[in-house]
Design a protein around this motif. Structure first.
Motif, PDB file in Angstrom:
ATOM      1  N   PHE A 224      -7.725  -9.527 -10.929  1.00 30.11           N
ATOM      2  CA  PHE A 224      -7.442  -8.338 -10.136  1.00 30.11           C
ATOM      3  C   PHE A 224      -6.217  -7.645 -10.709  1.00 30.11           C
ATOM      4  N   PHE A 225      -6.035  -6.368 -10.330  1.00 31.51           N
ATOM      5  CA  PHE A 225      -4.840  -5.667 -10.782  1.00 31.51           C
ATOM      6  C   PHE A 225      -4.114  -5.018  -9.616  1.00 31.51           C
ATOM      7  N   LEU A 226      -2.799  -5.103  -9.685  1.00 35.40           N
ATOM      8  CA  LEU A 226      -1.898  -4.595  -8.658  1.00 35.40           C
ATOM      9  C   LEU A 226      -1.306  -3.283  -9.153  1.00 35.40           C
ATOM     10  N   ASN A 227      -1.548  -2.201  -8.429  1.00 40.21           N
ATOM     11  CA  ASN A 227      -1.065  -0.883  -8.838  1.00 40.21           C
ATOM     12  C   ASN A 227       0.343  -0.642  -8.297  1.00 40.21           C
ATOM     13  N   TYR A 228       1.342  -0.643  -9.192  1.00 45.76           N
ATOM     14  CA  TYR A 228       2.706  -0.333  -8.773  1.00 45.76           C
ATOM     15  C   TYR A 228       3.002   1.154  -8.960  1.00 45.76           C
ATOM     16  N   GLY A 229       2.025   1.894  -9.493  1.00 43.53           N
ATOM     17  CA  GLY A 229       2.098   3.345  -9.618  1.00 43.53           C
ATOM     18  C   GLY A 229       0.698   3.903  -9.495  1.00 43.53           C
ATOM     19  N   ASP A 230       0.574   5.209  -9.300  1.00 42.54           N
ATOM     20  CA  ASP A 230      -0.747   5.828  -9.222  1.00 42.54           C
ATOM     21  C   ASP A 230      -1.462   5.675 -10.562  1.00 42.54           C
ATOM     22  N   SER A 231      -2.732   5.252 -10.516  1.00 41.68           N
ATOM     23  CA  SER A 231      -3.493   4.999 -11.737  1.00 41.68           C
ATOM     24  C   SER A 231      -4.808   5.774 -11.706  1.00 41.68           C
ATOM     25  N   PRO A 232      -4.940   6.857 -12.522  1.00 38.03           N
ATOM     26  CA  PRO A 232      -6.195   7.610 -12.580  1.00 38.03           C
ATOM     27  C   PRO A 232      -7.224   6.874 -13.429  1.00 38.03           C
ATOM     28  N   LEU A 233      -8.375   6.586 -12.839  1.00 35.11           N
ATOM     29  CA  LEU A 233      -9.423   5.812 -13.503  1.00 35.11           C
ATOM     30  C   LEU A 233     -10.791   6.259 -12.990  1.00 35.11           C
ATOM     31  N   PRO A 234     -11.850   5.958 -13.728  1.00 35.06           N
ATOM     32  CA  PRO A 234     -13.183   6.111 -13.150  1.00 35.06           C
ATOM     33  C   PRO A 234     -13.307   5.156 -11.959  1.00 35.06           C
ATOM     34  N   PRO A 235     -14.174   5.450 -10.993  1.00 40.82           N
ATOM     35  CA  PRO A 235     -14.287   4.605  -9.792  1.00 40.82           C
ATOM     36  C   PRO A 235     -15.134   3.361 -10.051  1.00 40.82           C
ATOM     37  N   ASN A 236     -14.763   2.609 -11.070  1.00 46.04           N
ATOM     38  CA  ASN A 236     -15.565   1.465 -11.511  1.00 46.04           C
ATOM     39  C   ASN A 236     -14.991   0.122 -11.087  1.00 46.04           C
ATOM     40  N   TYR A 237     -13.902   0.137 -10.330  1.00 48.72           N
ATOM     41  CA  TYR A 237     -13.186  -1.089 -10.009  1.00 48.72           C
ATOM     42  C   TYR A 237     -13.056  -1.227  -8.493  1.00 48.72           C
ATOM     43  N   THR A 238     -13.515  -2.338  -7.966  1.00 49.86           N
ATOM     44  CA  THR A 238     -13.547  -2.530  -6.518  1.00 49.86           C
ATOM     45  C   THR A 238     -12.139  -2.574  -5.924  1.00 49.86           C
ATOM     46  N   TYR A 239     -11.896  -1.645  -5.018  1.00 52.45           N
ATOM     47  CA  TYR A 239     -10.632  -1.566  -4.267  1.00 52.45           C
ATOM     48  C   TYR A 239     -10.773  -2.489  -3.063  1.00 52.45           C
ATOM     49  N   PHE A 240      -9.788  -3.393  -2.871  1.00 50.63           N
ATOM     50  CA  PHE A 240      -9.984  -4.327  -1.761  1.00 50.63           C
ATOM     51  C   PHE A 240      -8.729  -4.630  -0.953  1.00 50.63           C
ATOM     52  N   GLY A 241      -7.664  -3.848  -1.127  1.00 50.75           N
ATOM     53  CA  GLY A 241      -6.500  -4.107  -0.293  1.00 50.75           C
ATOM     54  C   GLY A 241      -5.272  -3.327  -0.701  1.00 50.75           C
ATOM     55  N   THR A 242      -4.175  -3.646  -0.015  1.00 51.80           N
ATOM     56  CA  THR A 242      -2.914  -2.945  -0.238  1.00 51.80           C
ATOM     57  C   THR A 242      -1.769  -3.942  -0.414  1.00 51.80           C
ATOM     58  N   ILE A 243      -0.678  -3.440  -0.988  1.00 48.78           N
ATOM     59  CA  ILE A 243       0.504  -4.249  -1.292  1.00 48.78           C
ATOM     60  C   ILE A 243       1.628  -3.856  -0.338  1.00 48.78           C
ATOM     61  N   ALA A 244       2.279  -4.834   0.270  1.00 48.26           N
ATOM     62  CA  ALA A 244       3.398  -4.562   1.175  1.00 48.26           C
ATOM     63  C   ALA A 244       4.614  -4.082   0.385  1.00 48.26           C
TER      64      ALA A 244
END
Length: 281
Positions: A224-244
């Protein structure tokens, strides 16, 4: 020349042609729009890849993606929020296909009556600090089920986060016990939100979001990958949560140190190892 290098060279040539054709039009636009457009294009051209349970790394088609970015450059990529227009049933059935040698064998997650409501709080206890996450069952129930199962089996214990990117996309990638980016749990499962609801376009995986790495359609495993900044990508990666917020503070500190070789994509300069993953509920 490697396939990645060939793709990157072709993408840069395509980018140069597109920018040349757009130059006169771009000069008449507000500077902020031009900068945003260029950032989106360069983010895709940079040879973004997410490896999962495969022996070779997979790469987003840079040339095709740069064309998509050019077409969409006059608009800001929509930001994912994990909200489905049509909710899933309260429970779903998941399929986990055992198909490759696992980097660490812990069996298969349960498949029946998987909850598709509510959230699950987990905490990555890393050598760099704690990273609390809230996993969203309503957005990606089979993904959350897999991640929490793996955590309950100590799959992520003593696993390094092997990849940090600092330009274009801003992510810390974790979840491969082999530490190579090519390892996985020995099973794969289908993509979920936004792959199953968003048309093929650029989207923004926002700062504070968590998504699955993969090696192509429906090849999710454990990375999995943790986004510490906005990341523009094709919608090919399952989004499944948020970081506190506490987790973002930890990630910002990791990112501030850069990569081991000083490049924009590589192993973190200071090793980040997950000691264990705590599942709260």
């Amino acid at each position: 020349m490697s396939n990645n290098e060939t793709r990157r060279r072709e993408a840069m040539q395509q980018l140069e042609r597109e920018l040349s054709a757009r130059d006169r039009k771009e000069k008449s636009k507000p500077l902020a729009i031009v900068a945003a457009s260029l950032a989106i294009i360069l983010a895709i051209v940079g040879g973004i890849w997410f490896a999962n349970s495969r022996t070779t790394d997979e790469t987003v088609d840079a040339a095709a993606s740069s064309t998509t970015a050019s077409e969409d450059a006059d608009t800001i990529a929509p930001v994912l929020d994990g909200k489905r227009t049509t909710p899933l049933p309260d429970t779903v059935t998941c399929a986990y296909n055992q198909n490759e040698r696992p980097a660490k064998d812990v069996g298969l997650p349960p498949t029946e009556n998987v909850s598709a409501t509510g959230t699950v709080d987990i905490t990555l206890d890393t050598s760099a600090g704690k990273i609390p996450l809230t996993l969203d069952r309503a957005a990606a129930p089979c993904t959350v089920n897999a991640i929490t199962y793996l955590a309950s089996k100590d799959y992520y214990d003593d696993v390094v986060c092997h990849r940090l990117t600092t330009s274009g996309i801003k992510v810390l990638q974790c979840g491969d016990p082999s530490g190579t980016g090519a390892g996985g749990p020995g099973f794969t499962f289908a993509d979920e939100y936004p792959v199953d609801v968003v048309d093929d376009q650029l989207v923004t995986y926002p700062r504070g979001s968590v998504a699955m790495a993969n090696a192509g359609p429906s090849t999710n495993g454990s990375q999995f990958f943790l986004n510490y900044g906005d990341s523009p990508l094709p919608p090919n990666y399952t989004y499944f949560g948020t970081i506190a917020d506490e987790g973002l503070t930890t990630l910002d500190a990791i990112a501030a140190k850069g990569t081991a070789d000083g490049q924009s994509d590589g192993a973190p300069a200071e090793e980040v190892k997950i000691a264990n993953v705590e599942v709260a509920n």
